[in-house]
Design a protein around this motif. Sequence first.
Motif, PDB file in Angstrom:
ATOM      1  N   ASN A 154       0.830  -1.209   0.000  1.00  0.00           N
ATOM      2  CA  ASN A 154       0.000   0.000   0.000  1.00  0.00           C
ATOM      3  C   ASN A 154       0.863   1.257   0.000  1.00  0.00           C
ATOM      4  OD1 ASN A 154      -2.279  -1.619   0.172  1.00  0.00           O
ATOM      5  ND2 ASN A 154      -2.301  -1.548   2.431  1.00  0.00           N
ATOM      6  N   LYS A 155       0.196   2.391  -0.288  1.00  0.00           N
ATOM      7  CA  LYS A 155       0.834   3.707  -0.188  1.00  0.00           C
ATOM      8  C   LYS A 155       0.206   4.486   0.957  1.00  0.00           C
ATOM      9  CE  LYS A 155       2.212   4.430  -5.004  1.00  0.00           C
ATOM     10  NZ  LYS A 155       2.080   5.313  -6.205  1.00  0.00           N
ATOM     11  N   LEU A 156       0.992   5.397   1.522  1.00  0.00           N
ATOM     12  CA  LEU A 156       0.496   6.249   2.609  1.00  0.00           C
ATOM     13  C   LEU A 156      -0.097   7.520   2.019  1.00  0.00           C
ATOM     14  CD1 LEU A 156       3.448   5.849   5.130  1.00  0.00           C
ATOM     15  CD2 LEU A 156       1.137   4.915   5.389  1.00  0.00           C
ATOM     16  N   LYS A 157      -1.313   7.811   2.411  1.00  0.00           N
ATOM     17  CA  LYS A 157      -1.981   9.062   2.011  1.00  0.00           C
ATOM     18  C   LYS A 157      -2.670   9.654   3.232  1.00  0.00           C
ATOM     19  CE  LYS A 157      -1.003   8.379  -2.364  1.00  0.00           C
ATOM     20  NZ  LYS A 157       0.010   9.214  -3.051  1.00  0.00           N
ATOM     21  N   PHE A 158      -2.555  10.955   3.342  1.00  0.00           N
ATOM     22  CA  PHE A 158      -3.277  11.630   4.428  1.00  0.00           C
ATOM     23  C   PHE A 158      -4.641  12.021   3.870  1.00  0.00           C
ATOM     24  CE2 PHE A 158      -4.420  14.677   7.651  1.00  0.00           C
ATOM     25  CZ  PHE A 158      -3.824  14.151   8.802  1.00  0.00           C
ATOM     26  N   VAL A 159      -5.676  11.340   4.334  1.00  0.00           N
ATOM     27  CA  VAL A 159      -6.992  11.400   3.709  1.00  0.00           C
ATOM     28  C   VAL A 159      -7.970  12.182   4.587  1.00  0.00           C
ATOM     29  CG1 VAL A 159      -8.933  10.051   2.795  1.00  0.00           C
ATOM     30  CG2 VAL A 159      -6.579   9.204   2.565  1.00  0.00           C
ATOM     31  N   ALA A 160      -8.778  13.025   3.938  1.00  0.00           N
ATOM     32  CA  ALA A 160      -9.890  13.712   4.607  1.00  0.00           C
ATOM     33  C   ALA A 160     -11.185  13.110   4.084  1.00  0.00           C
ATOM     34  CB  ALA A 160      -9.847  15.206   4.304  1.00  0.00           C
ATOM     35  N   SER A 161     -12.150  12.951   4.981  1.00  0.00           N
ATOM     36  CA  SER A 161     -13.437  12.400   4.556  1.00  0.00           C
ATOM     37  C   SER A 161     -14.575  13.117   5.256  1.00  0.00           C
ATOM     38  CB  SER A 161     -13.496  10.896   4.875  1.00  0.00           C
ATOM     39  OG  SER A 161     -13.430  10.677   6.280  1.00  0.00           O
ATOM     40  N   PHE A 162     -15.706  13.140   4.559  1.00  0.00           N
ATOM     41  CA  PHE A 162     -16.951  13.690   5.118  1.00  0.00           C
ATOM     42  C   PHE A 162     -18.060  12.734   4.725  1.00  0.00           C
ATOM     43  CE2 PHE A 162     -20.786  16.313   4.350  1.00  0.00           C
ATOM     44  CZ  PHE A 162     -21.043  16.685   5.656  1.00  0.00           C
ATOM     45  N   ASN A 163     -18.761  12.211   5.723  1.00  0.00           N
ATOM     46  CA  ASN A 163     -19.769  11.201   5.455  1.00  0.00           C
ATOM     47  C   ASN A 163     -20.877  11.304   6.501  1.00  0.00           C
ATOM     48  OD1 ASN A 163     -21.132   9.047   4.433  1.00  0.00           O
ATOM     49  ND2 ASN A 163     -19.610   7.495   5.002  1.00  0.00           N
ATOM     50  N   ASN A 164     -22.106  11.493   6.028  1.00  0.00           N
ATOM     51  CA  ASN A 164     -23.269  11.566   6.922  1.00  0.00           C
ATOM     52  C   ASN A 164     -23.075  12.556   8.063  1.00  0.00           C
ATOM     53  OD1 ASN A 164     -24.761   9.586   5.514  1.00  0.00           O
ATOM     54  ND2 ASN A 164     -23.584   7.951   6.530  1.00  0.00           N
ATOM     55  N   GLY A 165     -22.557  13.728   7.715  1.00  0.00           N
ATOM     56  CA  GLY A 165     -22.433  14.802   8.692  1.00  0.00           C
ATOM     57  C   GLY A 165     -21.202  14.725   9.553  1.00  0.00           C
ATOM     58  N   ARG A 166     -20.338  13.706   9.350  1.00  0.00           N
ATOM     59  CA  ARG A 166     -19.137  13.563  10.162  1.00  0.00           C
ATOM     60  C   ARG A 166     -17.901  13.716   9.295  1.00  0.00           C
ATOM     61  NH1 ARG A 166     -20.352   8.585  14.415  1.00  0.00           N
ATOM     62  NH2 ARG A 166     -22.210   9.535  15.367  1.00  0.00           N
ATOM     63  N   ALA A 167     -16.912  14.401   9.866  1.00  0.00           N
ATOM     64  CA  ALA A 167     -15.672  14.628   9.131  1.00  0.00           C
ATOM     65  C   ALA A 167     -14.503  14.054   9.906  1.00  0.00           C
ATOM     66  CB  ALA A 167     -15.463  16.114   8.896  1.00  0.00           C
ATOM     67  N   ALA A 168     -13.502  13.554   9.159  1.00  0.00           N
ATOM     68  CA  ALA A 168     -12.321  12.991   9.792  1.00  0.00           C
ATOM     69  C   ALA A 168     -11.131  13.174   8.867  1.00  0.00           C
ATOM     70  CB  ALA A 168     -12.534  11.510  10.097  1.00  0.00           C
ATOM     71  N   VAL A 169      -9.944  13.229   9.474  1.00  0.00           N
ATOM     72  CA  VAL A 169      -8.698  13.270   8.708  1.00  0.00           C
ATOM     73  C   VAL A 169      -7.719  12.307   9.353  1.00  0.00           C
ATOM     74  CG1 VAL A 169      -9.072  15.678   8.048  1.00  0.00           C
ATOM     75  CG2 VAL A 169      -7.652  15.165  10.041  1.00  0.00           C
ATOM     76  N   GLY A 170      -6.794  11.793   8.565  1.00  0.00           N
ATOM     77  CA  GLY A 170      -5.790  10.910   9.143  1.00  0.00           C
ATOM     78  C   GLY A 170      -4.995  10.191   8.089  1.00  0.00           C
ATOM     79  N   LEU A 171      -3.875   9.604   8.530  1.00  0.00           N
ATOM     80  CA  LEU A 171      -3.000   8.856   7.634  1.00  0.00           C
ATOM     81  C   LEU A 171      -3.583   7.467   7.425  1.00  0.00           C
ATOM     82  CD1 LEU A 171      -0.302   9.251   6.130  1.00  0.00           C
ATOM     83  CD2 LEU A 171       0.813   8.125   8.061  1.00  0.00           C
TER      84      LEU A 171
END
Length: 814
Positions: A740-757
């Motif tokens: 796999n590769k490392l990516k710092f990902v942001a997500s927004f789903n059903n009103g919730r947001a998160a970020v992380g490696l």
Amino acid sequence: MQVIKFGGTSVGSPEAILQVIEIVAEKIKQEPVITIVSAFGGTTDALLQCGALAAGGNELYKEQVNNITNRHLNAVKQLIPVQQQSSLLSAVKKLCNEVEDLCNGIFLLGETTARTKDKLVSYGELISSQIINAAFQARGVKSTWWDSRKLIRTNSEFGNAVVDFPKTGEQFSAARKELSTSLVLMPGFVASDAAGTTTTLGRGGSDYTAAIAAAALDASKLEIWTDVSGMMTADPRWVPNAKVIPSISYQEAMELSHFGAKVIYPPTIQPVMNKHIPVWIKNTFAPADPGTVIELDGFRNGNPVRGISSINNLALLSLEGSGMIGVPGFSRRLFEALSSQQINVILITQGSSEHSICVGVDVLSAEKAKQAVDAAFEPEITLQKVDPLIVEKDLSIVALVGEQMKSHPGISGKMFGALGRNGVNVRAIAQGSSERNISAVISTRDVRKAINLLHEEFFETTNKQVNLFITGVGNVGSRLLQQLAQQQQYLLQHNKLQLRVVGLANSKKYVISEEGLDLQNWKTELENGSDGDIASFTDGIIQRNLRNTVFVDITASEIVARIYPKLLEKSIAVVACNKIACSSPYVYYRELKDKAHAFNTSFLFETNVGAGLPIIGTLNDLLKSGDQVHRIEAVLSGTLNFVFNNYDGSRPFAEVVRQAQDEGYTEPDPRLDLSGTDVMRKIMILAREAGETIEMEAISNNSFLPESCMKGTVDDFYREMLNQEAHFKAIYDEAAANGNKLKFVASFNNGRAAVGLRQIAPGHDLYHLYGKDNIILFYTERYPEQPLVIKGAGAGADVTASGVFADILRATLN
């Protein structure tokens, strides 16, 4: 026969008078000419000052009279050969002595009357006309001097006398029968009543004299020679691109002159209009210029809006009250009260509800008007059926004039739309059923901006001027200035857009130039600018009150982000590269959006997410077209993507981060990127733009950075990363072992947001993301399984500057 009039500037010097002689000498080769002249430029004001000084007991009036005398005697000496000077010098000296005697009398009495003022100011034209008449004769041109006081009969309303046209016509006819020369010289402005007492026709009355003569003599045409080459589409002192109006109707000319166009005195039109005599406005100092012709069908061609004019020093009087509704006679009583005090009404507007009547009057009459109206409506005011008269000052009228506006729908909408987009508040509107004039009452401080806006809207179909104020001239700011300099000519040529940087600021200095800064030399101009902070810069922007203003923030300063509301409230568009405003508490983000909407301006921040990528714009387009966002997945940090694409354990993680900073991909403090804080801001901004009410505290952050790296200075940060190299190597090795590769990902789903490696598998959309690229995946109602993907460079000074540039262009289209 034709009638020609020369104004004060046209006879303001011996050199100018010689030009007048040359013009008239050519005219009399064609047909006889009646020439009316004003006093030498500035003489009427000087005579009035003599009277005021004398009435005030100030003996300086003698010095002023002496200056007037010397000016006219010197003119004689310059215009007349020595052997012919004697009799004229004596005549001029005699008239100047009469001025002094009159002032001596005023001094002794300690007061002056309207009758005395008329007598005093009449000497300006009487003296100038006799000197100019003698100058013609000295050059072999036979001429006759007519005394206007013996030809123009008026009533005894001194200062602004009313002409008795039948009697005046008789006297001109009698004089014409005795005329033996092809040239007549007459003083303008002066007349006399039935008793032979000198009267005047009002300031600017020399134009009126010429029109009276032209009508009385059935002239073939009337020419008004002045210091401009015709009537203009706007005041050229305020509008550099004002154009000469080739042809205009009598009615349009009257409207423009009434609303402040100084080229022609308003009453001038009526006498010649009744006899269909064309009037030409010509320039004494550019006689070859075609000028403007005022005639019966002058509106036959061209723009439906013929000109823009304004009246300053206006007071708006508002009579309001529930007791006015359905009760006849209120308007009559209001106007009777004003008429009893001889107060001229400039503008009238009344709502169909009958709850209020607004009238505009000269500000000098405002207090007198209030006293008169409040006294007239005292019973209703006492019973609270009518409010005391409301007086508003510091107002002006801006007027569009055009005979053919009535046949072109949308003129009013275009006018008020242009004003509204630039924060010019309209206090009252007046538009007659003929639709020849559309008038708006606005704040006096907005007049210059309003006239330029309207002129640009109706006459400058070629270019739109946009005034940029930029704060932040670091890496991105410098690149933006380069791009602006590079594209200025292209935008002017292909988009008719004149982008001007008129203000620049950094944290310590600012420079503002209304003519525009030299983008090849902006560093020097800023270095030589004024000391001051963003508050000083903002005050300068608001004080200039320029049209189509855009404020551009390319800083990371919270102080700068806090001044946005002040600018938006002035309808100044804000383009923000700075993420702090939109990632502040939701209430502030919402305030900025609402203010931009309320004040009809733009608040744009595309580069807050993805540098120059069209992410926010695309999201807004989806929502406006009725789509709904369900989920967002994104790699939003060009810095972190660059770092993890270049880190393979062969060299220290700290070294790769240092490379990213050296190449301009990181924030000034790289910890904002590596901690995930910057990505948190970006996904929060996207969630907010998608309609979610969300705060930073609600976003989870799976940070990969050890807590010890967050302490101390930036240098401490780099040292601690070296100490933690084993930690970073372990993260990389685990991902590599899984393929796999490392990516710092942001997500927004059903009103919730998160970020992380996260570890990204080869089949994922985020896997093939190289260099400093960003990628964003929108899963929406219309893109449920196969997302809408936006991908490209998400960091770098050039692409960020280009994103700011694109927002500037969007702001100009608002």
